[in-house]
Design a protein around this motif. Sequence first.
Motif, short mmCIF file in Angstrom:
data_model
loop_
_atom_site.label_atom_id
_atom_site.label_comp_id
_atom_site.label_asym_id
_atom_site.label_seq_id
_atom_site.Cartn_x
_atom_site.Cartn_y
_atom_site.Cartn_z
N TYR A 29 -1.87 -4.73 -2.53
CA TYR A 29 -2.79 -4.42 -3.62
C TYR A 29 -2.32 -5.02 -4.94
O TYR A 29 -1.16 -5.38 -5.11
N SER B 283 -7.18 -5.40 -10.47
CA SER B 283 -8.21 -6.43 -10.36
C SER B 283 -8.03 -7.54 -11.38
O SER B 283 -8.47 -8.67 -11.17
N LEU C 128 -6.39 6.34 -3.35
CA LEU C 128 -6.29 4.88 -3.45
C LEU C 128 -7.60 4.22 -3.05
O LEU C 128 -8.10 3.33 -3.75
N LYS C 129 -8.17 4.64 -1.94
CA LYS C 129 -9.42 4.04 -1.47
C LYS C 129 -10.57 4.34 -2.43
O LYS C 129 -11.47 3.51 -2.61
N LEU D 134 -8.30 -1.37 -8.75
CA LEU D 134 -7.29 -1.81 -7.79
C LEU D 134 -8.00 -2.52 -6.65
O LEU D 134 -9.05 -2.08 -6.18
N VAL D 135 -7.42 -3.62 -6.22
CA VAL D 135 -8.06 -4.45 -5.20
C VAL D 135 -7.06 -4.75 -4.09
O VAL D 135 -5.89 -5.04 -4.36
N GLU D 136 -7.52 -4.70 -2.85
CA GLU D 136 -6.68 -5.08 -1.72
C GLU D 136 -6.79 -6.59 -1.55
O GLU D 136 -7.79 -7.11 -1.09
N GLN E 254 0.83 -1.21 0.00
CA GLN E 254 0.00 0.00 0.00
C GLN E 254 0.86 1.26 0.00
O GLN E 254 0.58 2.20 -0.74
N GLU F 208 -10.21 2.02 -5.44
CA GLU F 208 -10.60 0.67 -5.04
C GLU F 208 -12.12 0.56 -4.87
O GLU F 208 -12.75 -0.38 -5.39
N GLY G 154 -13.11 -0.48 -8.82
CA GLY G 154 -12.70 -1.88 -8.79
C GLY G 154 -11.46 -2.18 -9.61
O GLY G 154 -11.17 -3.34 -9.88
#
Length: 341
Positions: free
Chosen positions: A133, A136, A115-116, A125-127, A83, A119, A123
Amino acid sequence: KELANNPLLLTLLCLEFEDSGNFPSDRADLYARATNTLLRKWDDKRYIYRQQIYKKLTPKRKEGLLSQIAFKTFDNKEYFFKQRTIERYIGEYICNLPNAPKEQTSLDIDSQAVLKSIEGQHGLLVERARGIYSFSHLTFQEYFTARKIANISNPNQLEIALINLANYVTEKRWREVFLLTATLLEPADRLLILMKRNIDELIAKEAKLQKHLTLVNNKSNSVEANCKNSAIRACYFSLSLSKAIDKVSNEELLIILEKSKKLQQLLTLETDSEPRDTIIKIHSIPHEWNFNRQQRELLNQYLTANQLLVDCLNSECYISRQVREEIENTLLLPFADLNYD
């Protein structure tokens, strides 16, 4: 079919089909439309509230940001990234935007918020795990990497980027990036020229492989068939390897043979089986090659890279007729027969 295995991408494919009733034949166009849906429509359709800092980013800026993240991570062979690493990349991008905070603390906070937002709203970028991360789907990382290269406006910087990209012509993981970049560039002449030069130089100093190419070329010049000379050379190439495998059973040579046949199929666009049948009936070809391990590996890389080059030619990429014909006419030629300085 591969994209449809991912729920998010399957949804995007359905939305695209719903809007237009078909799918674009150009993969780069399909990915561009998919990201357009995600960046412009996705959160609106789901009534998503945007963070204030992210709200200020236009779709163009979002694409630029994602392209920078994708290029840096892909170039570093990072498919999963921490992150704090991705927040640093975001900070490096947004610090140059108007009204960006000058204090590092405020910039860090904004980077986290961006970043959040990416996400949660798109969708893309995915944690995957706590603080880890990824994109997706690898498709998005490859597409935005290609987009980053193709959108370089400074001619000198673009030339450097294309030279660096061409250096990866034998690496499998860059294959999709090559295909997408070739499609996004207009024209793609310079990239394909650089690819061709690197491919030819790959085995330029291998005397045994050059001798093989010379024999193949000499044999092909004696055949009259309604197809490209490069297709006839590819046919001779596969025939010589077939005989070598008959004599010495070798798994590596078998892999090389399959690639040679695939290249022949890609090149033989104007006829069906005529070139191969003609060659088999009329000509014999020696098979006393006994390539060593290093030569087999180079030959494998050489054929794989040529296949990628032909795939680029057969894609939706825009190149001049002169460059296209030059590349097609000189495929699989010995280095001494090429007009390099």
